[in-house]
Each structure stands twice: as C-alpha cells, then as structure tokens.
Design a protein around this motif. Structure first.
Motif, PDB file in Angstrom:
ATOM      1  N   ALA A   1       0.825  -1.208   0.000  1.00  0.00           N
ATOM      2  CA  ALA A   1       0.000   0.000   0.000  1.00  0.00           C
ATOM      3  C   ALA A   1       0.857   1.254   0.000  1.00  0.00           C
ATOM      4  N   VAL A   2       1.918   1.238   0.793  1.00  0.00           N
ATOM      5  CA  VAL A   2       2.795   2.408   0.880  1.00  0.00           C
ATOM      6  C   VAL A   2       3.503   2.658  -0.447  1.00  0.00           C
ATOM      7  N   VAL A   3       4.013   1.597  -1.057  1.00  0.00           N
ATOM      8  CA  VAL A   3       4.736   1.748  -2.323  1.00  0.00           C
ATOM      9  C   VAL A   3       3.775   2.122  -3.449  1.00  0.00           C
ATOM     10  N   ILE A   4       2.607   1.486  -3.485  1.00  0.00           N
ATOM     11  CA  ILE A   4       1.611   1.835  -4.500  1.00  0.00           C
ATOM     12  C   ILE A   4       1.208   3.305  -4.369  1.00  0.00           C
ATOM     13  N   GLY A   5       1.192   3.806  -3.132  1.00  0.00           N
ATOM     14  CA  GLY A   5       0.836   5.203  -2.898  1.00  0.00           C
ATOM     15  C   GLY A   5       1.892   6.205  -3.305  1.00  0.00           C
ATOM     16  N   GLY A   6       3.049   5.728  -3.781  1.00  0.00           N
ATOM     17  CA  GLY A   6       4.064   6.643  -4.307  1.00  0.00           C
ATOM     18  C   GLY A   6       5.309   6.798  -3.474  1.00  0.00           C
TER      19      GLY A   6
END
Length: 340
Positions: free
Chosen positions: A272-277
C-alpha cells in the motif's frame, strides 16, 4: 535571373527555454509519482460501480472502510519507516499480538486494553530501532527476527492459539470498536484523525524534515546536524505503536483477540505504501498516498469478491502484479527526474 531560394529556418532553444522544459517534465514526473495511485483508484471505483450494482451500496462501502481502517493505521507507521529507507516486517505479528493483549487487558478496563498493546508493541519497535540505528544491523534481518519473536509471544499467551480472549460486548472498549458516528464506524474516524496528525508531523515539523533527510541521504543528513540514529529509533517505535494500536482497534471491533490475524499484513502494508508513491529507496513519500494505496488494494479485493467465480488467491496475484508495475514505473520516473 536567379530565383530566390528560401533557406530552412532552424529554431534554437535558449538555455532558459530548455531549463523551463526540464522543470516542467520534472514536475509532471513528480505529480505522476504522487497522484498516479489516486487516478487509478478513481478509475477502478468508476469501473466497479458500472460493473456491479452492489458496489456503491452503503453496506459494501462501510465494510470496505472498516476493513481498510486497520491496515491503514499499520501503513501509517510503515510510511515513516520506508521514507527513511528502512523496512519493517514485524508489523503483521505485532498487529496480532496487539489484538490479543488488548482482549486480555479489557477485563481490567479500557485503559489497560489500550495501553498494554501500545507498551509491548512500542517496546518491540524501540528494540528494532536501537538494533538498526545503534548496532547498524540490517532492517530486514532485525524486523524479521521481531516478526518471529512477536508471533512466538502470541502463541505462548494463547496456549499455541487454542485460547481466544473475549471482550465484554457491554464494555466501553467494545463500544470504541463497534460504535458509529454519522453512520460511519468509529475506527474509520480514528484512522482519519491519525492520518491528519501524521501528515502534519511528516510535512510540517522538524522531525518530519529529519525523516526525509535521513531517507534522502543519510551521510548528508548527519553532516547537516540531523539526529540520524534518533530519527531511525523514533520511526521504528512509531511503527510498533501503530501496529499495536491497529490490533487493539481490531480486537474492539471483533470483541475478541483472534490469534490467526496479521499473517501477511506486513506485505500488504508495504504494498500500500509503495503503491501510494513512497519510494522504497527512501527520501520521498506522502501519507495521503499510503491511504490511497490501502483503499486501492481493498477495492481490488472487493471487486474479486463481487465477481464470485474467482478464488480469493487472485487478489494476491493482482496485487502483486500491480505492485510490480508500480515499482517499475517509480524506477523509470526516478531515473527520468535525475536525467532532467
């Protein structure tokens, strides 16, 4: 008599125009990194609402919001860790441990039910930070050991998982997890408040500046006077606190400390953190992006459940493929920004 021949006109960009174009491209790359997940979420929601009549119903949206709240709190702490260039694999076990400790402590009142998981999980996060910052051990190894250790403590407290501690449904602690405000579950409002507070800390305080500085270039941050070790210790402690608190909220919602929860949650939080940028290399990231990443994962999961004919394992396949695409895109955008 000779005819006039027009010579081709060659336009030469001035240094100022080239700099302006490079700056515009860099801004577009930064915007793509920061808001790409939000655009994808909007498209996914529109597609799901057009494909399934039950997607935008109140019950379905409420279930998605509640299930997202607990993962979002874990992802909040993980964002701080990853922005510093670290990783925390212990949050899934700490989430489960926090839930069991909260359920056990609820027999002594709401204060104990909340403080006990915060104290234990925060202490484990503090130990992680000390070993990583002071002993200079690899975050992957340290937090992997904590993941196994926390799961072992959980099993010992529950007789290898055979004992489930229940929360009194009439207690204030249970009300904290099951009550609603304006038709929305209390855990959702608590999560929103935590994200607002976290965003202020990360973007508007000196500590937040230290977090970005350590993730951007640890040596340069130390030369500028940033407390590198203290910052690392703080973010891992924060991650442990968030995981423990999320587990406590989940126990209040389920009115029990379920021992099998949390398995694989660390991977969901990282995704989730990586997908969020947020960059895995550190130095760049936003809490708002992490929240969007959590919601996007839950929308994908809900769509697969709506289809019905697909096994739940497809959610992991889709999430993994999507994460791989995001990481590749982040790498390309990062290289493009450095070239510009």
């Amino acid at each position: 008599m000779t005819a006039d021949v027009e010579s081709p006109v060659h336009t030469v960009s001035t240094p100022e125009e080239e700099a302006l174009g490079a700056g515009r491209s860099e801004r577009l790359s930064a915007l793509a990194q920061q808001h790409g997940a939000l655009v994808t979420l909007v498209v996914a929601v529109i597609a799901a609402s057009l494909s399934f009549d039950t997607f935008l119903t109140g019950d379905n949206l409420e279930n998605m919001a509640l299930s997202s709240a607990f993962l979002a709190v874990v992802a909040l702490g993980m964002t701080f860790v990853i922005v510093t260039g670290g990783i925390d694999l212990s949050v899934g076990s700490l989430f489960a441990l926090g839930g069991v400790l909260a359920a056990w402590g609820s027999r002594y009142g709401t204060v104990v039910a909340l403080l006990l998981p915060l104290a234990v999980c925060g202490l484990i996060g503090l130990v992680n930070g000390l070993l990583i910052a002071r002993s200079r051990l690899a975050p992957f190894i340290v937090t992997l050991a904590s993941m196994l250790g926390a799961r072992g403590i959980l099993l010992s407290l529950t007789d290898e998982g055979s004992t489930t501690y229940l929360v009194d449904k009439d207690s204030f602690f249970a009300t904290l997890g099951q009550s609603t405000v304006l038709g929305i579950g209390a855990p959702v409002w608590i999560t929103v408040a935590l994200f607002v507070l976290g965003a202020v800390v990360l973007r508007r305080t000196r500590f937040g500046q230290y977090v970005y500085a350590v993730g951007g270039n640890e040596d340069a941050a130390a030369l500028m006077g940033a407390p590198v070790a203290r910052t690392k210790i703080s973010v891992y402690t924060l991650s442990g606190l968030c995981a423990g608190f999320a587990g406590a909220l989940n126990a209040a919602w389920l009115v029990s400390g379920v021992t099998i929860l949390g398995t694989g949650m660390e991977l969901d939080a990282i995704s989730a953190v990586v997908i969020g940028g947020t960059l895995l290399t550190g130095g760049f990231g936003f809490l708002s992006g992490s929240l969007v990443g959590v919601l996007l994962l839950k929308v994908i999961q809900n769509v697969i459940n709506q289809i019905g004919s697909l096994d739940s394992a497809y959610q992991q396949v889709v999430s993994g493929a999507f994460l791989a695409v995001v990481v590749i895109a982040q790498t390309w955008l990062g290289r493009r920004r450095r070239v510009l």
